[in-house]
Design an enzyme around this catalytic site. Structure first.
Site, short mmCIF file in Angstrom:
data_model
loop_
_atom_site.label_atom_id
_atom_site.label_comp_id
_atom_site.label_asym_id
_atom_site.label_seq_id
_atom_site.Cartn_x
_atom_site.Cartn_y
_atom_site.Cartn_z
CG PHE A 198 -1.92 1.08 1.12
CD1 PHE A 198 -3.18 0.82 0.31
CD2 PHE A 198 -1.94 2.16 1.98
CE1 PHE A 198 -3.99 1.83 0.28
CE2 PHE A 198 -2.62 3.23 1.99
CZ PHE A 198 -3.92 3.21 0.97
NE ARG A 234 -9.88 -3.53 -2.63
CZ ARG A 234 -9.38 -3.21 -1.73
NH1 ARG A 234 -8.20 -3.57 -1.20
NH2 ARG A 234 -9.92 -1.96 -0.76
CG ASP A 293 0.37 -2.78 6.74
OD1 ASP A 293 -0.57 -3.51 7.15
OD2 ASP A 293 0.37 -1.76 6.32
CE1 TYR A 324 -9.19 1.32 7.20
CE2 TYR A 324 -8.55 2.49 9.15
CZ TYR A 324 -8.13 2.07 8.10
OH TYR A 324 -7.03 2.53 7.27
#
Length: 410
Positions: free
Chosen positions: A137, A380, A206, A231
Protein backbone atom coordinates in the site's frame (compact mmCIF):
# COMPACT_ATOMS: atom_id res chain seq x y z
CA UNK A 1 -41.65 -46.65 -16.83
CA UNK A 2 -40.99 -43.13 -15.52
CA UNK A 3 -38.85 -40.65 -17.38
CA UNK A 4 -35.37 -40.02 -15.88
CA UNK A 5 -35.16 -36.86 -13.76
CA UNK A 6 -33.22 -34.07 -15.41
CA UNK A 7 -30.16 -32.92 -13.44
CA UNK A 8 -30.51 -29.51 -11.79
CA UNK A 9 -29.26 -26.50 -13.72
CA UNK A 10 -25.84 -25.12 -12.70
CA UNK A 11 -27.57 -22.13 -11.05
CA UNK A 12 -29.91 -24.39 -9.09
CA UNK A 13 -27.03 -26.62 -8.02
CA UNK A 14 -25.11 -23.59 -6.79
CA UNK A 15 -28.13 -22.31 -4.88
CA UNK A 16 -28.56 -25.69 -3.20
CA UNK A 17 -24.86 -25.78 -2.31
CA UNK A 18 -25.00 -22.24 -0.86
CA UNK A 19 -27.97 -23.16 1.30
CA UNK A 20 -26.19 -26.32 2.47
CA UNK A 21 -23.03 -24.42 3.41
CA UNK A 22 -24.97 -21.73 5.25
CA UNK A 23 -26.99 -24.31 7.17
CA UNK A 24 -23.76 -25.92 8.40
CA UNK A 25 -22.02 -22.62 9.21
CA UNK A 26 -20.99 -22.49 12.90
CA UNK A 27 -20.68 -18.70 12.65
CA UNK A 28 -24.12 -18.09 11.13
CA UNK A 29 -25.60 -16.56 14.29
CA UNK A 30 -22.78 -14.00 14.54
CA UNK A 31 -24.31 -12.11 11.61
CA UNK A 32 -27.09 -10.95 13.94
CA UNK A 33 -24.48 -8.98 15.92
CA UNK A 34 -24.21 -6.51 12.99
CA UNK A 35 -26.44 -3.87 11.44
CA UNK A 36 -27.11 -5.39 8.01
CA UNK A 37 -30.03 -5.87 5.65
CA UNK A 38 -30.91 -8.51 3.10
CA UNK A 39 -31.40 -6.00 0.29
CA UNK A 40 -27.66 -5.38 -0.01
CA UNK A 41 -24.74 -7.77 -0.32
CA UNK A 42 -21.86 -6.08 1.48
CA UNK A 43 -18.48 -7.33 0.24
CA UNK A 44 -16.32 -4.37 1.21
CA UNK A 45 -15.43 -5.33 4.77
CA UNK A 46 -11.79 -5.37 3.66
CA UNK A 47 -12.11 -1.56 3.46
CA UNK A 48 -14.71 -0.79 6.14
CA UNK A 49 -16.35 -3.38 8.34
CA UNK A 50 -20.08 -3.33 9.02
CA UNK A 51 -21.45 -1.67 12.16
CA UNK A 52 -21.73 -3.97 15.20
CA UNK A 53 -25.04 -3.50 17.01
CA UNK A 54 -23.40 -2.86 20.36
CA UNK A 55 -21.46 0.22 19.26
CA UNK A 56 -24.27 2.79 19.33
CA UNK A 57 -25.53 2.05 22.86
CA UNK A 58 -21.95 1.97 24.14
CA UNK A 59 -21.12 5.31 22.54
CA UNK A 60 -24.35 6.79 23.84
CA UNK A 61 -23.28 5.84 27.36
CA UNK A 62 -19.75 7.13 26.82
CA UNK A 63 -20.99 10.49 25.58
CA UNK A 64 -23.93 11.05 27.94
CA UNK A 65 -22.65 9.50 31.17
CA UNK A 66 -18.86 9.12 31.02
CA UNK A 67 -18.25 12.43 29.28
CA UNK A 68 -21.49 14.29 30.01
CA UNK A 69 -21.81 13.46 33.70
CA UNK A 70 -18.46 12.20 35.00
CA UNK A 71 -16.42 14.43 32.71
CA UNK A 72 -12.73 14.45 33.66
CA UNK A 73 -13.33 11.86 36.37
CA UNK A 74 -13.75 9.27 33.60
CA UNK A 75 -10.01 9.15 32.99
CA UNK A 76 -9.85 7.11 36.18
CA UNK A 77 -13.41 6.05 37.04
CA UNK A 78 -14.31 4.89 33.52
CA UNK A 79 -10.87 3.50 32.71
CA UNK A 80 -10.10 5.93 29.91
CA UNK A 81 -6.43 6.19 30.80
CA UNK A 82 -5.74 2.48 30.46
CA UNK A 83 -7.99 1.93 27.43
CA UNK A 84 -5.15 1.80 24.84
CA UNK A 85 -3.60 -1.23 26.56
CA UNK A 86 -6.91 -2.81 27.61
CA UNK A 87 -8.28 -2.72 24.06
CA UNK A 88 -4.89 -3.90 22.81
CA UNK A 89 -5.20 -6.96 25.00
CA UNK A 90 -8.58 -7.68 23.38
CA UNK A 91 -7.01 -7.57 19.92
CA UNK A 92 -4.05 -9.72 21.01
CA UNK A 93 -5.71 -13.16 20.73
CA UNK A 94 -6.99 -12.29 17.26
CA UNK A 95 -3.40 -11.89 16.04
CA UNK A 96 -1.83 -14.65 18.13
CA UNK A 97 -0.22 -12.48 20.79
CA UNK A 98 -0.09 -12.71 24.56
CA UNK A 99 -1.35 -9.78 26.60
CA UNK A 100 0.87 -6.79 27.28
CA UNK A 101 2.33 -6.40 23.79
CA UNK A 102 -0.23 -4.29 21.89
CA UNK A 103 -1.18 -0.67 22.37
CA UNK A 104 -4.04 0.96 20.44
CA UNK A 105 -3.88 4.53 19.21
CA UNK A 106 -2.88 6.82 16.34
CA UNK A 107 -3.30 5.88 12.67
CA UNK A 108 -1.74 2.97 10.81
CA UNK A 109 0.63 5.37 9.07
CA UNK A 110 1.86 6.83 12.36
CA UNK A 111 2.37 3.36 13.81
CA UNK A 112 4.27 2.20 10.72
CA UNK A 113 6.56 5.20 11.19
CA UNK A 114 7.09 4.44 14.88
CA UNK A 115 7.74 0.76 14.21
CA UNK A 116 10.09 1.20 11.27
CA UNK A 117 12.26 3.90 12.84
CA UNK A 118 12.41 1.92 16.08
CA UNK A 119 13.36 -1.18 14.09
CA UNK A 120 16.31 0.54 12.44
CA UNK A 121 17.43 1.93 15.79
CA UNK A 122 17.44 -1.52 17.37
CA UNK A 123 19.24 -3.14 14.41
CA UNK A 124 22.91 -4.05 14.60
CA UNK A 125 25.46 -1.36 13.86
CA UNK A 126 26.58 -0.99 10.27
CA UNK A 127 23.22 -1.89 8.77
CA UNK A 128 21.91 0.79 6.46
CA UNK A 129 19.20 -0.76 4.30
CA UNK A 130 15.44 -1.00 4.72
CA UNK A 131 13.66 -3.55 2.55
CA UNK A 132 10.09 -2.71 1.66
CA UNK A 133 7.42 -4.78 -0.03
CA UNK A 134 7.39 -3.53 -3.64
CA UNK A 135 3.63 -4.12 -3.97
CA UNK A 136 2.80 -2.43 -0.69
CA UNK A 137 0.00 0.00 0.00
CA UNK A 138 1.60 3.32 -1.03
CA UNK A 139 1.66 4.83 2.46
CA UNK A 140 4.02 2.12 3.69
CA UNK A 141 6.44 3.07 0.94
CA UNK A 142 6.17 6.76 1.75
CA UNK A 143 6.79 6.08 5.44
CA UNK A 144 9.73 3.80 4.67
CA UNK A 145 11.35 6.55 2.58
CA UNK A 146 10.86 9.06 5.40
CA UNK A 147 12.23 6.63 8.00
CA UNK A 148 15.25 6.05 5.79
CA UNK A 149 15.95 9.78 5.53
CA UNK A 150 15.67 10.13 9.28
CA UNK A 151 17.95 7.19 10.10
CA UNK A 152 20.52 7.50 7.30
CA UNK A 153 19.36 4.33 5.57
CA UNK A 154 18.48 3.54 2.00
CA UNK A 155 15.27 1.87 0.85
CA UNK A 156 15.17 -1.09 -1.51
CA UNK A 157 11.82 -2.24 -2.88
CA UNK A 158 11.63 -5.99 -3.34
CA UNK A 159 8.73 -8.25 -4.39
CA UNK A 160 7.41 -9.66 -1.12
CA UNK A 161 8.04 -13.23 -2.14
CA UNK A 162 11.74 -12.36 -2.60
CA UNK A 163 12.30 -10.49 0.66
CA UNK A 164 13.54 -13.58 2.49
CA UNK A 165 16.28 -14.11 -0.09
CA UNK A 166 17.07 -10.40 -0.39
CA UNK A 167 17.89 -9.85 3.30
CA UNK A 168 21.63 -9.53 3.89
CA UNK A 169 24.19 -8.31 6.37
CA UNK A 170 23.38 -4.71 5.49
CA UNK A 171 19.62 -5.05 6.03
CA UNK A 172 18.45 -3.31 9.18
CA UNK A 173 14.73 -4.03 8.81
CA UNK A 174 12.06 -5.14 6.38
CA UNK A 175 8.48 -3.88 6.13
CA UNK A 176 6.15 -6.50 4.68
CA UNK A 177 2.39 -6.78 4.12
CA UNK A 178 0.83 -10.01 5.32
CA UNK A 179 -1.86 -9.80 2.61
CA UNK A 180 -1.56 -7.80 -0.61
CA UNK A 181 -4.29 -5.16 -0.67
CA UNK A 182 -4.82 -5.42 -4.43
CA UNK A 183 -4.76 -9.14 -5.09
CA UNK A 184 -5.50 -10.69 -1.71
CA UNK A 185 -2.31 -12.79 -1.88
CA UNK A 186 -1.22 -14.09 1.53
CA UNK A 187 2.50 -14.17 2.29
CA UNK A 188 4.47 -16.54 4.50
CA UNK A 189 4.78 -14.58 7.74
CA UNK A 190 6.61 -17.27 9.74
CA UNK A 191 8.99 -18.15 6.90
CA UNK A 192 9.87 -14.57 5.96
CA UNK A 193 10.30 -13.61 9.62
CA UNK A 194 12.64 -16.54 10.20
CA UNK A 195 14.70 -15.62 7.13
CA UNK A 196 14.98 -12.01 8.27
CA UNK A 197 16.12 -13.15 11.70
CA UNK A 198 18.66 -15.48 10.10
CA UNK A 199 20.07 -12.42 8.32
CA UNK A 200 20.09 -10.47 11.59
CA UNK A 201 17.31 -8.14 10.47
CA UNK A 202 14.20 -6.85 12.24
CA UNK A 203 10.80 -7.93 10.88
CA UNK A 204 7.98 -5.35 10.72
CA UNK A 205 4.61 -6.64 9.48
CA UNK A 206 1.55 -4.75 8.23
CA UNK A 207 -1.53 -6.76 9.22
CA UNK A 208 -4.24 -4.46 7.83
CA UNK A 209 -5.69 -7.07 5.48
CA UNK A 210 -5.24 -10.15 7.64
CA UNK A 211 -6.12 -9.39 11.27
CA UNK A 212 -9.64 -10.59 11.97
CA UNK A 213 -9.80 -12.70 8.81
CA UNK A 214 -7.23 -15.41 9.48
CA UNK A 215 -4.78 -16.62 12.14
CA UNK A 216 -1.66 -14.45 12.28
CA UNK A 217 0.50 -16.07 14.97
CA UNK A 218 2.72 -13.15 15.95
CA UNK A 219 4.17 -14.75 19.07
CA UNK A 220 4.69 -18.19 17.53
CA UNK A 221 6.58 -16.65 14.60
CA UNK A 222 8.57 -14.35 16.94
CA UNK A 223 7.61 -11.33 14.88
CA UNK A 224 9.45 -8.27 16.14
CA UNK A 225 7.01 -5.45 15.39
CA UNK A 226 3.61 -5.28 13.71
CA UNK A 227 0.95 -2.70 12.96
CA UNK A 228 -2.60 -2.88 11.76
CA UNK A 229 -5.82 -0.94 11.33
CA UNK A 230 -9.05 -1.80 13.12
CA UNK A 231 -11.72 -0.56 10.69
CA UNK A 232 -11.57 -3.49 8.25
CA UNK A 233 -12.14 -7.02 9.55
CA UNK A 234 -12.12 -5.80 13.16
CA UNK A 235 -15.13 -3.54 12.40
CA UNK A 236 -14.00 -0.61 14.55
CA UNK A 237 -15.56 2.08 12.37
CA UNK A 238 -14.26 4.74 9.97
CA UNK A 239 -11.00 6.21 11.22
CA UNK A 240 -10.83 3.81 14.16
CA UNK A 241 -7.42 3.89 15.85
CA UNK A 242 -4.72 1.50 14.73
CA UNK A 243 -2.53 -0.69 16.90
CA UNK A 244 1.16 -1.38 17.45
CA UNK A 245 2.63 -4.73 18.54
CA UNK A 246 6.07 -4.86 20.13
CA UNK A 247 7.37 -8.30 21.05
CA UNK A 248 7.86 -8.48 24.79
CA UNK A 249 11.59 -9.27 24.59
CA UNK A 250 12.17 -6.15 22.47
CA UNK A 251 10.12 -3.70 24.51
CA UNK A 252 13.13 -2.42 26.52
CA UNK A 253 14.86 -1.66 23.18
CA UNK A 254 11.89 0.09 21.56
CA UNK A 255 13.02 3.67 20.94
CA UNK A 256 10.06 5.57 19.53
CA UNK A 257 10.70 8.49 17.16
CA UNK A 258 7.58 10.12 18.66
CA UNK A 259 8.18 10.26 22.43
CA UNK A 260 5.06 11.88 23.82
CA UNK A 261 3.92 12.57 27.33
CA UNK A 262 1.56 9.58 27.24
CA UNK A 263 4.50 7.19 26.82
CA UNK A 264 6.56 8.78 29.62
CA UNK A 265 7.32 6.68 32.69
CA UNK A 266 5.78 9.46 34.78
CA UNK A 267 3.38 11.27 32.42
CA UNK A 268 2.10 13.66 35.08
CA UNK A 269 5.56 14.50 36.39
CA UNK A 270 5.86 17.04 33.57
CA UNK A 271 9.65 16.88 33.66
CA UNK A 272 11.70 18.17 30.72
CA UNK A 273 13.66 14.94 30.24
CA UNK A 274 12.05 11.94 28.58
CA UNK A 275 12.08 8.56 30.30
CA UNK A 276 10.04 5.90 28.44
CA UNK A 277 7.46 3.80 30.23
CA UNK A 278 7.89 0.06 30.51
CA UNK A 279 6.06 -2.35 28.23
CA UNK A 280 3.42 -1.64 25.61
CA UNK A 281 2.75 1.97 26.77
CA UNK A 282 6.07 2.91 25.13
CA UNK A 283 4.11 2.94 21.88
CA UNK A 284 1.77 5.70 23.06
CA UNK A 285 2.27 9.32 22.02
CA UNK A 286 -0.47 11.78 22.92
CA UNK A 287 -3.91 11.77 24.49
CA UNK A 288 -5.93 8.69 23.41
CA UNK A 289 -8.81 9.10 20.95
CA UNK A 290 -11.37 8.11 23.55
CA UNK A 291 -14.61 8.16 21.51
CA UNK A 292 -13.26 6.12 18.61
CA UNK A 293 -11.22 3.93 20.94
CA UNK A 294 -14.28 2.99 22.99
CA UNK A 295 -16.35 2.47 19.84
CA UNK A 296 -13.70 -0.07 18.85
CA UNK A 297 -13.88 -1.62 22.32
CA UNK A 298 -17.62 -2.17 21.85
CA UNK A 299 -17.10 -3.48 18.32
CA UNK A 300 -14.74 -6.15 19.60
CA UNK A 301 -17.64 -7.67 21.56
CA UNK A 302 -18.70 -9.43 18.34
CA UNK A 303 -15.66 -11.69 18.79
CA UNK A 304 -16.92 -13.15 22.06
CA UNK A 305 -16.90 -16.93 21.71
CA UNK A 306 -15.53 -16.81 18.15
CA UNK A 307 -12.61 -19.07 17.22
CA UNK A 308 -10.24 -17.49 14.69
CA UNK A 309 -9.66 -20.95 13.18
CA UNK A 310 -13.38 -21.17 12.41
CA UNK A 311 -13.17 -17.72 10.84
CA UNK A 312 -10.36 -18.88 8.56
CA UNK A 313 -12.22 -22.06 7.61
CA UNK A 314 -15.30 -20.07 6.61
CA UNK A 315 -13.20 -17.51 4.75
CA UNK A 316 -11.81 -20.28 2.58
CA UNK A 317 -15.19 -21.85 1.86
CA UNK A 318 -16.63 -18.42 1.01
CA UNK A 319 -13.82 -17.49 -1.37
CA UNK A 320 -13.69 -20.99 -2.90
CA UNK A 321 -17.43 -20.91 -3.46
CA UNK A 322 -17.40 -17.40 -4.95
CA UNK A 323 -14.60 -18.31 -7.36
CA UNK A 324 -16.56 -21.40 -8.37
CA UNK A 325 -19.70 -19.34 -8.93
CA UNK A 326 -17.80 -16.83 -11.06
CA UNK A 327 -16.37 -19.65 -13.18
CA UNK A 328 -19.81 -21.20 -13.64
CA UNK A 329 -21.85 -18.05 -14.25
CA UNK A 330 -19.71 -15.26 -15.68
CA UNK A 331 -19.13 -15.35 -19.46
CA UNK A 332 -15.78 -17.01 -20.29
CA UNK A 333 -12.61 -14.91 -20.51
CA UNK A 334 -14.33 -11.72 -19.33
CA UNK A 335 -12.71 -11.73 -15.90
CA UNK A 336 -9.49 -13.27 -14.64
CA UNK A 337 -8.78 -14.07 -10.98
CA UNK A 338 -5.87 -12.09 -9.56
CA UNK A 339 -6.21 -13.88 -6.21
CA UNK A 340 -4.27 -17.14 -5.87
CA UNK A 341 -6.24 -20.37 -5.95
CA UNK A 342 -4.14 -22.07 -3.27
CA UNK A 343 -5.41 -21.72 0.29
CA UNK A 344 -1.93 -21.11 1.68
CA UNK A 345 -1.59 -18.12 -0.63
CA UNK A 346 -5.01 -16.49 -0.20
CA UNK A 347 -6.32 -13.95 2.29
CA UNK A 348 -10.05 -13.24 2.66
CA UNK A 349 -10.75 -11.32 -0.52
CA UNK A 350 -11.17 -12.21 -4.17
CA UNK A 351 -9.79 -9.83 -6.77
CA UNK A 352 -10.79 -10.16 -10.40
CA UNK A 353 -9.13 -8.41 -13.32
CA UNK A 354 -11.80 -6.94 -15.53
CA UNK A 355 -11.92 -4.35 -18.33
CA UNK A 356 -13.70 -1.15 -17.29
CA UNK A 357 -13.55 -2.28 -13.67
CA UNK A 358 -14.65 1.12 -12.36
CA UNK A 359 -17.80 1.15 -14.46
CA UNK A 360 -18.54 -2.47 -13.60
CA UNK A 361 -18.26 -1.81 -9.86
CA UNK A 362 -20.49 1.23 -10.14
CA UNK A 363 -23.15 -0.90 -11.80
CA UNK A 364 -22.77 -3.64 -9.19
CA UNK A 365 -23.21 -1.04 -6.47
CA UNK A 366 -26.34 0.28 -8.17
CA UNK A 367 -27.71 -3.26 -8.09
CA UNK A 368 -26.96 -3.74 -4.40
CA UNK A 369 -23.64 -5.58 -4.48
CA UNK A 370 -21.03 -3.49 -2.68
CA UNK A 371 -17.38 -4.10 -3.40
CA UNK A 372 -14.73 -1.74 -4.69
CA UNK A 373 -12.10 -1.49 -7.40
CA UNK A 374 -8.45 -0.57 -7.67
CA UNK A 375 -6.96 1.00 -10.74
CA UNK A 376 -6.57 0.07 -13.42
CA UNK A 377 -8.58 -3.14 -13.66
CA UNK A 378 -9.16 -4.82 -10.27
CA UNK A 379 -12.59 -5.65 -8.85
CA UNK A 380 -12.21 -6.39 -5.13
CA UNK A 381 -14.67 -8.45 -3.11
CA UNK A 382 -13.90 -8.74 0.60
CA UNK A 383 -15.43 -11.66 2.49
CA UNK A 384 -15.86 -10.99 6.20
CA UNK A 385 -16.62 -14.41 7.69
CA UNK A 386 -18.44 -13.03 10.73
CA UNK A 387 -21.37 -11.82 8.64
CA UNK A 388 -21.02 -12.85 4.99
CA UNK A 389 -23.10 -15.82 3.80
CA UNK A 390 -22.54 -18.21 0.93
CA UNK A 391 -25.89 -17.07 -0.48
CA UNK A 392 -24.37 -13.56 -0.56
CA UNK A 393 -21.42 -14.89 -2.55
CA UNK A 394 -23.78 -16.54 -5.04
CA UNK A 395 -25.91 -13.41 -5.38
CA UNK A 396 -22.80 -11.32 -6.04
CA UNK A 397 -21.58 -13.73 -8.72
CA UNK A 398 -25.01 -13.82 -10.38
CA UNK A 399 -25.18 -10.03 -10.42
CA UNK A 400 -21.66 -9.80 -11.83
CA UNK A 401 -22.65 -12.26 -14.55
CA UNK A 402 -25.71 -10.16 -15.40
CA UNK A 403 -23.63 -6.98 -15.58
CA UNK A 404 -21.00 -8.58 -17.80
CA UNK A 405 -23.39 -10.47 -20.08
CA UNK A 406 -23.82 -9.16 -23.63
CA UNK A 407 -27.15 -7.65 -22.55
CA UNK A 408 -25.66 -6.05 -19.43
CA UNK A 409 -25.39 -2.32 -18.95
CA UNK A 410 -21.72 -1.95 -17.98
Amino acid sequence: MSEPTAPPSPAAALAARAAELDAADPLAAVRDRFVLDDATVYLDGNSLGALPRGVLPRLNDVVTREWGELRIRSWEESGWWTAPERVGDRIAPLVGAAAGQIVVGDSTSVNVFKALVAATRMARKGRSEILVDATTFPTDGYIAASAARLTGCTVRAVPPGEIAAAASGRTAAALVNHVDYRTGRLYDLPGITAALHEAGSVAVWDLCHSAGALPVGLDDAEVDLAVGCTYKYLNGGPGAPAYLYVRRALQPLFDSPLPGWNSHADPFGMVPGYQPADGAPRGRVGTPEILSLLALDAALDVWDGVDIAAVRAKSLTLTDFFLGCVTALVPPRVVEPATPAGHADRGSQVSLRCPDAGAVMRELTARGVIGDFRRPDILRFGFTPLYTRHTDALHAARTLADVLSPAGTA
